[in-house]
Scaffold this motif. Structure first.
Motif, short mmCIF file in Angstrom:
data_model
loop_
_atom_site.label_atom_id
_atom_site.label_comp_id
_atom_site.label_asym_id
_atom_site.label_seq_id
_atom_site.Cartn_x
_atom_site.Cartn_y
_atom_site.Cartn_z
N ASP A 170 -2.50 -8.06 -1.11
CA ASP A 170 -1.40 -8.71 -1.77
C ASP A 170 -1.76 -8.83 -3.25
N LEU A 205 -1.49 -1.75 1.70
CA LEU A 205 -0.24 -2.51 1.73
C LEU A 205 0.81 -1.86 0.84
N ARG A 206 0.40 -1.46 -0.35
CA ARG A 206 1.34 -0.82 -1.27
C ARG A 206 1.86 0.50 -0.71
N GLU A 224 4.37 -0.24 2.17
CA GLU A 224 5.65 -0.72 1.64
C GLU A 224 6.48 0.44 1.08
N SER A 225 5.86 1.30 0.30
CA SER A 225 6.60 2.41 -0.31
C SER A 225 6.98 3.46 0.73
N ARG A 268 9.94 2.18 2.75
CA ARG A 268 11.13 2.19 1.89
C ARG A 268 11.67 3.60 1.72
N ALA A 326 1.33 -11.02 4.18
CA ALA A 326 2.03 -10.03 3.34
C ALA A 326 2.38 -8.79 4.15
N PHE A 327 1.49 -8.39 5.05
CA PHE A 327 1.75 -7.25 5.94
C PHE A 327 3.00 -7.51 6.77
N LYS A 387 5.44 -9.57 6.19
CA LYS A 387 6.62 -9.64 5.33
C LYS A 387 7.16 -8.26 5.01
N VAL A 388 6.25 -7.29 4.81
CA VAL A 388 6.67 -5.92 4.51
C VAL A 388 7.39 -5.29 5.69
N ILE A 389 6.93 -5.55 6.90
CA ILE A 389 7.47 -4.83 8.06
C ILE A 389 8.55 -5.59 8.83
N TYR A 399 11.96 -4.00 9.48
CA TYR A 399 11.96 -2.65 10.02
C TYR A 399 11.84 -2.68 11.54
#
Length: 363
Positions: free
Chosen positions: A204, A219-220, A223-224, A227, A270-271, A273-275, A278
């Motif tokens: 994060d 993580l980055r 996320e990308s 997306r 944070a992981f 939150k990203v998924i 989905y």
């Protein structure tokens, strides 16, 4: 033993996770075979914690016990397609294997430095390559391999295994995306998107404190990748990494040092939150050397709802006889996971009388 899970999500629970999305838009599309037949589905293996070990006294050679059990595991994989599934887990035959996902701790000595450690790492990795290959045509294993690294491969994000995975990703077939550092990657089987994100998912970027393990911008990348490759499609997604989630689903408290934890709880949050938006139908990991299947809501270690997480047992660790891995099937409508296990170091093996099923779209 856990009960058989036939429908982890009720229709109400599933709809609540994809609110505002047409269920018709979630229908998976499986390409027909060359002669127009409907395919049976996609079969693959999830295994980890093989811990290839070299002989410390003769670091250019493998430890005999490790070499034997790791070799017998690959023989087991190759015998599996076409074999019978027990009636208790649905019957039928094991499908041809599209590939094998290795969830880390490929070798045993990648977390050690100095002395003979570097030579042992090269010996262990070379033995893994001879057994698993890359494409299903260049090793003993009869299907492609999709590996990621664990803490015994590289806790610091450097070293022989990291360099070799990056090298393999340059020629790994059918990848849809690779991270800027060349380590993390994604691909598609049928209508399902797969992402391998290494040791842990982090960091994060809003938190600067020291972590125990190097996340190498996983993580980055995740996320990308989601997306750009999945977007709002609600395409089914499967994610694989190494370290277990459950122990580190704790409050994100910046006043509590996290460097002693294998996975910073703030990165775990944070992981999730990203998924969370989905259609992640499964998360696979290893590390604990114990099979565990549970739900994860991003906050609680004992959630009753959330993403399906499947922790695979050690598959060929040199220290014991009991080992296991997951055999997974994808059909047009659901994910089916079964466990194959041994009590004698892969001299024999059998399916556990249990399965876990997660629907893509509820009926």
């Amino acid at each position: 033993m856990l009960p058989v899970v036939r429908s982890p999500l009720t229709r109400r629970q599933f709809v609540s996770t994809v609110s505002g999305v047409s269920l018709a838009s979630l229908a998976t599309r499986w390409p027909a075979t060359a002669d127009g037949r409907k395919p049976d589905g996609i079969g693959f293996i999830v295994a980890g914690d093989t811990h290839y070990l070299a002989d410390k006294a003769s670091p250019g050679q493998m430890d005999p016990r490790s070499q034997e059990i790791c070799g017998r595991l690959v023989d087991t994989f190759n015998r599996l397609p076409g074999s019978d599934l027990p009636a208790e887990v649905g019957g039928g035959k094991v499908l041809a294997l599209r590939g094998l996902i290795h969830v880390g701790d490929i070798i045993d000595t990648g977390d050690k430095q100095g002395g003979v450690a570097e030579e042992m790492q090269r010996t262990e990795w070379n033995a893994f390559i001879q057994d698993y290959g890359l494409t299903g045509l260049d090793g003993r294993l009869n299907c492609p391999t999709y590996e990621l690294h664990g803490n015994h491969d590289s806790p610091t994000g450097t070293g022989h295994v990291i360099e070799r995975i990056i090298e393999r990703n340059r020629s790994r077939p059918n990848l849809s995306n690779v991270s800027f550092n060349g380590l993390h990657y994604s691909w598609d089987w049928g209508a399902v998107h797969f992402v391998n994100v290494g040791l842990v998912v982090g960091n994060d970027e809003s938190i600067s404190r020291k972590r125990r393990y190097a996340a190498l911008d996983s993580l980055r990348f995740l996320e990308s990748d989601l997306r750009d490759k999945v977007g709002n499609s609600q395409k089914p997604v499967i994610i694989a990494h190494h370290i277990d989630i459950k122990r580190y689903s704790q409050p994100c408290d910046l006043d509590i040092p996290a460097s002693d934890k294998e996975w910073d709880p703030c990165d775990v949050r944070a992981f999730h939150k990203v998924i969370e938006s989905y259609n992640v139908i499964a998360i696979f990991h290893g590390h604990t050397h114990v099979r565990n299947v549970y739900r994860w809501d991003g906050q609680s270690a004992n959630a009753s709802q959330g993403k399906l997480v499947l922790n695979s047992d050690n598959a060929s660790h040199f220290s014991g006889e009991a080992q296991a891995f997951f055999y997974v099937e994808l059909t047009e409508k659901e994910l089916v996971v079964r466990e194959y296990q041994t009590q004698d170091g892969w001299k024999t093996g059998e399916f556990s009388r249990i399965q876990w099923v997660s629907p893509f779209v509820p009926t």
